[in-house]
Design an enzyme around this catalytic site. Sequence first.
Site, PDB file in Angstrom:
ATOM      1  N   GLY A 127      36.719  38.894  35.199  1.00  0.00           N
ATOM      2  CA  GLY A 127      37.238  40.170  34.715  1.00  0.00           C
ATOM      3  C   GLY A 127      38.744  40.255  34.895  1.00  0.00           C
ATOM      4  O   GLY A 127      39.459  40.795  34.037  1.00  0.00           O
ATOM      5  N   THR A 128      39.234  39.722  35.993  1.00  0.00           N
ATOM      6  CA  THR A 128      40.673  39.756  36.273  1.00  0.00           C
ATOM      7  C   THR A 128      41.445  39.045  35.163  1.00  0.00           C
ATOM      8  O   THR A 128      42.458  39.549  34.667  1.00  0.00           O
ATOM      9  CB  THR A 128      40.954  39.080  37.637  1.00  0.00           C
ATOM     10  N   ASN A 139      35.234  51.499  39.950  1.00  0.00           N
ATOM     11  CA  ASN A 139      34.484  50.622  40.857  1.00  0.00           C
ATOM     12  C   ASN A 139      34.249  51.206  42.237  1.00  0.00           C
ATOM     13  O   ASN A 139      33.417  50.712  42.977  1.00  0.00           O
ATOM     14  CB  ASN A 139      35.204  49.276  40.994  1.00  0.00           C
ATOM     15  N   GLN A 192      32.757  47.312  35.449  1.00  0.00           N
ATOM     16  CA  GLN A 192      31.666  48.011  36.141  1.00  0.00           C
ATOM     17  C   GLN A 192      30.753  48.759  35.175  1.00  0.00           C
ATOM     18  O   GLN A 192      29.667  49.179  35.569  1.00  0.00           O
ATOM     19  CB  GLN A 192      32.227  49.000  37.174  1.00  0.00           C
ATOM     20  N   SER A 244      33.059  41.137  33.124  1.00  0.00           N
ATOM     21  CA  SER A 244      32.937  40.053  34.100  1.00  0.00           C
ATOM     22  C   SER A 244      31.474  39.659  34.258  1.00  0.00           C
ATOM     23  O   SER A 244      30.598  40.536  34.281  1.00  0.00           O
ATOM     24  CB  SER A 244      33.486  40.543  35.442  1.00  0.00           C
ATOM     25  N   HIS A 303      29.881  38.031  36.874  1.00  0.00           N
ATOM     26  CA  HIS A 303      29.182  38.065  38.171  1.00  0.00           C
ATOM     27  C   HIS A 303      28.724  39.456  38.595  1.00  0.00           C
ATOM     28  O   HIS A 303      28.028  39.611  39.591  1.00  0.00           O
ATOM     29  CB  HIS A 303      30.015  37.385  39.274  1.00  0.00           C
ATOM     30  N   THR A 356      38.573  23.575  28.577  1.00  0.00           N
ATOM     31  CA  THR A 356      37.167  23.315  28.236  1.00  0.00           C
ATOM     32  C   THR A 356      36.301  24.483  28.700  1.00  0.00           C
ATOM     33  O   THR A 356      36.410  24.933  29.838  1.00  0.00           O
ATOM     34  CB  THR A 356      36.701  22.005  28.904  1.00  0.00           C
ATOM     35  N   CYS A 398      36.331  43.990  46.100  1.00  0.00           N
ATOM     36  CA  CYS A 398      37.160  43.045  45.353  1.00  0.00           C
ATOM     37  C   CYS A 398      38.584  43.021  45.854  1.00  0.00           C
ATOM     38  O   CYS A 398      39.302  42.055  45.675  1.00  0.00           O
ATOM     39  CB  CYS A 398      37.220  43.442  43.885  1.00  0.00           C
TER      40      CYS A 398
END
Length: 385
Positions: A71-72, A151, A181, A201, A203, A239, A327
Amino acid sequence: MREAYLDNSATTRCFPEVVELMNKIYLEEYGNPSSMHHKGVEAEKHITEAKKQLAQILKVNERNLIFTSCGTESDNIAIIGGALANMRRGRHLVTSMIEHPAVTESMRYLESQGFEVTYLPVDEYGIVSPDLVEEAVRDDTILVSIMHTNNEIGAVEPIREIAKRINAKNPSALFHVDAVQGFGKAQIYPKKWGVDLLSVSGHKIHAPKGTGFLYIADKIKVKNLIFGGGQQGGMRSGTENVAGIAAMGLAAQMLYQDFDKSMDRLYALRESFLESLEDIPDLRVNGPKGKKCAPHIISLTVPGVRAEVLLHAMEEKGVYVSAGSACASNKPHTSATLEAIRLPRAYLDNTIRISLSEMTTEEDMQQASEALHEVIPFLRKYTRH
Ligand code: PLP
């Protein structure tokens, strides 16, 4: 001891089906999607499939998605790349005071490069006012960035209305939404709503860490920040993380399959958990009430108890929660979000975040409630004056 993992806004456990798919890709279909032989084609198919799954959920075209590492990275490309590509039209940006550091620090970088940023306040529930956004947007505004779901306190922002106001005031200003989120916990339609850039994101949605994507609407100019072999139309060389991308597509598809039922279940878990805490004196729940709050984030202020102490006391009972935003919490900080909602100064250090996911059960919430009932009176005895 039974474990209740309630730190899902920090990260989630992968769905077993997702790990199975990744295993197959790592061990059998491990080609480089840029290779021209069969192994490459096999890998490329996984990327195409993931794009199809994600595009269907957002109701956008597959060509508008690029895959990133998190996400960052999506936030950085959207904000810095968006500003660099449009700086001839102006050097002004608008954002809120409760964004994630991935957004705020990108803004700070741009300020160091001569851009001007307006940081908008929020109300006591953490909601950004569309009126204030409209007021802040000027002729030289090139980009506005407002998050979908906060978040730390779960506030869901009025994205559709904000998009309308930006478009009415300055149609050439880009609108970026950090949906890290929100994705998986809300129906989000960037194209229909007039959102130009949207960050997600992997994860946070039961796919692995190191995955993310960015939606870029047609005709939106964004400067690439990574240079190399020209993958993903040159927007993001390197890649592709084929297994991670496939994982994200499948995880998202699974989350949105029975979406309304899942959300009702999460809201019910949240409500009955909060009801179970009503007999603990002096608790404060931060953020909006009802459906204006995301179903999976509970921000709880426990006056008289330091968050870090409470977190470790709960850990002893097998319950994992976080103090503020995990985070960003590897360095000591006061939460910009809690300050922005004007939480009394003495309470800033008394706030924990309990966050749920698709995998959270009633037993988890009961274990957390029991832990709080045991631990809070005990800790208050020692820490209150
Ligand atoms: N934006 C928000 C709102 C977040 O909550 C997070 C992580 O918690 C991020 C961005 C960063 O995402 P990632 O951890 O994938 O870099």
